[in-house]
Write a protein that holds these residues in place. Sequence first.
Motif: not given
Length: 294
Positions: A86, A141, A270, A272-277, A280-281, A284
């Motif tokens: 990732d 995102d 964002q 809800k419950n989305r796992s960010l790549p 994006t982290r 953020r």
Amino acid sequence: MLNATWLETFATLCDVGHFTRAAVAMNMTQPGVSQHVKKLEAQLGQPLMTRDGKSFILTPAGEAVLAMARRRRAEESDLQGALQHDDPDRGQVSIACSGSLALLLYPRFMDLMARAPALSIILEAMPQPRILERVVAGRFDLGIVDHSPAHPRLEGQSAGQDELCLLLPAGAAPPRSFAELDALGFIAHPDGYAHADELLGANFPDAHPGADRLRERSFVNQIGQIPEPVLRGIGYTILPRSGVDAHPGRDRLQVMPLPVPVRHELWLIQRKNRSLPARTRRVRAVITEALAAL
């Protein structure tokens, strides 16, 4: 759609060239391998091989199916590799926020993209309702709004505060009353009326007549141009600190001290419950650091 299990059995059989060795490689029985091939042939409606005992020769259809099976293997291998690696420096990240926050954040995003040429950051300024709507729809995102999201498909965290600032030219004597301030003339902008009612209403409760009755000197809807008339002594305006600190003429502006500060909460939202790549982290984290410093 071809059965993936049968297709993999057929490809493995072609790789080893022998039914018994294929059965061993796949931890199956030899009749099981033969059954998978027969089912695949039935699904396709034509033979894939000519059998010669435990060996075989592919038909033209079999050669075509084998080529497709190997392409599918390669694609799956590429996908697995992408999922396991990732990369924070590759891909696209999209953010929606206010115009003043866009001025604050975009220089930081440019620094990030300069260090990571394969990273693409899309930043768009828009009103709060559209930010919420587009993050819910998955078109962005991340979003930044001034309240905790109430929508059931959104989640957010408080990331800081953005103080409303009454701007005057640097070195100008601060007005001693609301009447003196109003005489300078208000440099209005799309959010300016709401900002004026909040800030002036809190600090001049008896004198402020409402934003619609202020002495308006000018109106501009380009966020980067709003402080320009103030720099030239044409009037005063009200902006969030994010837009003030990001302006290139910041050293020629002063924030008039007021007894009652007005601050807006900033929420980073964002789906809800989305796992960010990882990319994006990373973005953020840049946003969170910038908002916490306001």
